[in-house]
Design a protein around this motif. Structure first.
Motif, PDB file in Angstrom:
ATOM      1  N   LYS A  51      20.575 -22.384  57.653  1.00  0.00           N
ATOM      2  CA  LYS A  51      20.427 -20.949  57.422  1.00  0.00           C
ATOM      3  C   LYS A  51      19.231 -20.388  58.182  1.00  0.00           C
ATOM      4  O   LYS A  51      19.299 -19.307  58.769  1.00  0.00           O
ATOM      5  N   THR A  58      24.623 -14.933  56.537  1.00  0.00           N
ATOM      6  CA  THR A  58      24.429 -14.791  55.099  1.00  0.00           C
ATOM      7  C   THR A  58      24.718 -16.130  54.420  1.00  0.00           C
ATOM      8  O   THR A  58      25.381 -17.004  54.983  1.00  0.00           O
ATOM      9  N   HIS A  59      24.227 -16.238  53.193  1.00  0.00           N
ATOM     10  CA  HIS A  59      24.463 -17.447  52.401  1.00  0.00           C
ATOM     11  C   HIS A  59      25.967 -17.694  52.254  1.00  0.00           C
ATOM     12  O   HIS A  59      26.447 -18.801  52.451  1.00  0.00           O
ATOM     13  N   LYS A  60      26.701 -16.627  51.926  1.00  0.00           N
ATOM     14  CA  LYS A  60      28.150 -16.749  51.721  1.00  0.00           C
ATOM     15  C   LYS A  60      28.878 -17.141  53.006  1.00  0.00           C
ATOM     16  O   LYS A  60      29.761 -17.996  52.987  1.00  0.00           O
ATOM     17  N   ALA A  61      28.513 -16.527  54.123  1.00  0.00           N
ATOM     18  CA  ALA A  61      29.181 -16.838  55.393  1.00  0.00           C
ATOM     19  C   ALA A  61      28.941 -18.295  55.771  1.00  0.00           C
ATOM     20  O   ALA A  61      29.869 -18.989  56.226  1.00  0.00           O
ATOM     21  N   ALA A  63      28.162 -20.825  53.675  1.00  0.00           N
ATOM     22  CA  ALA A  63      28.879 -21.678  52.709  1.00  0.00           C
ATOM     23  C   ALA A  63      30.371 -21.717  53.014  1.00  0.00           C
ATOM     24  O   ALA A  63      30.983 -22.790  53.014  1.00  0.00           O
ATOM     25  N   ASP A  64      30.965 -20.562  53.290  1.00  0.00           N
ATOM     26  CA  ASP A  64      32.405 -20.513  53.581  1.00  0.00           C
ATOM     27  C   ASP A  64      32.740 -21.283  54.866  1.00  0.00           C
ATOM     28  O   ASP A  64      33.727 -22.021  54.913  1.00  0.00           O
ATOM     29  N   LYS A  67      32.566 -25.004  54.226  1.00  0.00           N
ATOM     30  CA  LYS A  67      33.719 -25.454  53.447  1.00  0.00           C
ATOM     31  C   LYS A  67      34.937 -25.613  54.352  1.00  0.00           C
ATOM     32  O   LYS A  67      35.708 -26.569  54.207  1.00  0.00           O
TER      33      LYS A  67
END
Length: 69
Positions: A51, A58-61, A63-64, A67
């Motif tokens: 990061k 972003t954290h979500k981007a 993480a996704d 995954k």
């Protein structure tokens, strides 16, 4: 006639090959995934290090994308 048959066979084979390649391309074809791969290929990295190195993600981007990989 053989020329057309050969072209049809080649066309069919190309479509079959693309069907096998397409899922891989779908996983790596976005902006962040390519950048993530350039960071983690030389050496593994922890989430927060990734990061920090990927300014603007972003954290979500992140993480996704991880995954999906």
């Amino acid at each position: 006639m053989d020329e057309y048959t050969d072209l049809e066979a080649l066309s069919h084979r190309a479509l079959c090959d693309m069907a096998q390649v397409r899922p891989v391309l779908d996983k790596i074809a976005d902006k962040w995934t390519i950048l993530i791969l350039t960071v983690i290929c030389p050496k593994p990295s922890r989430f927060n290090e990734l990061k920090r190195r990927l300014d603007g993600i972003t954290h979500k981007a992140l993480a996704d994308a991880l995954k999906r990989l």
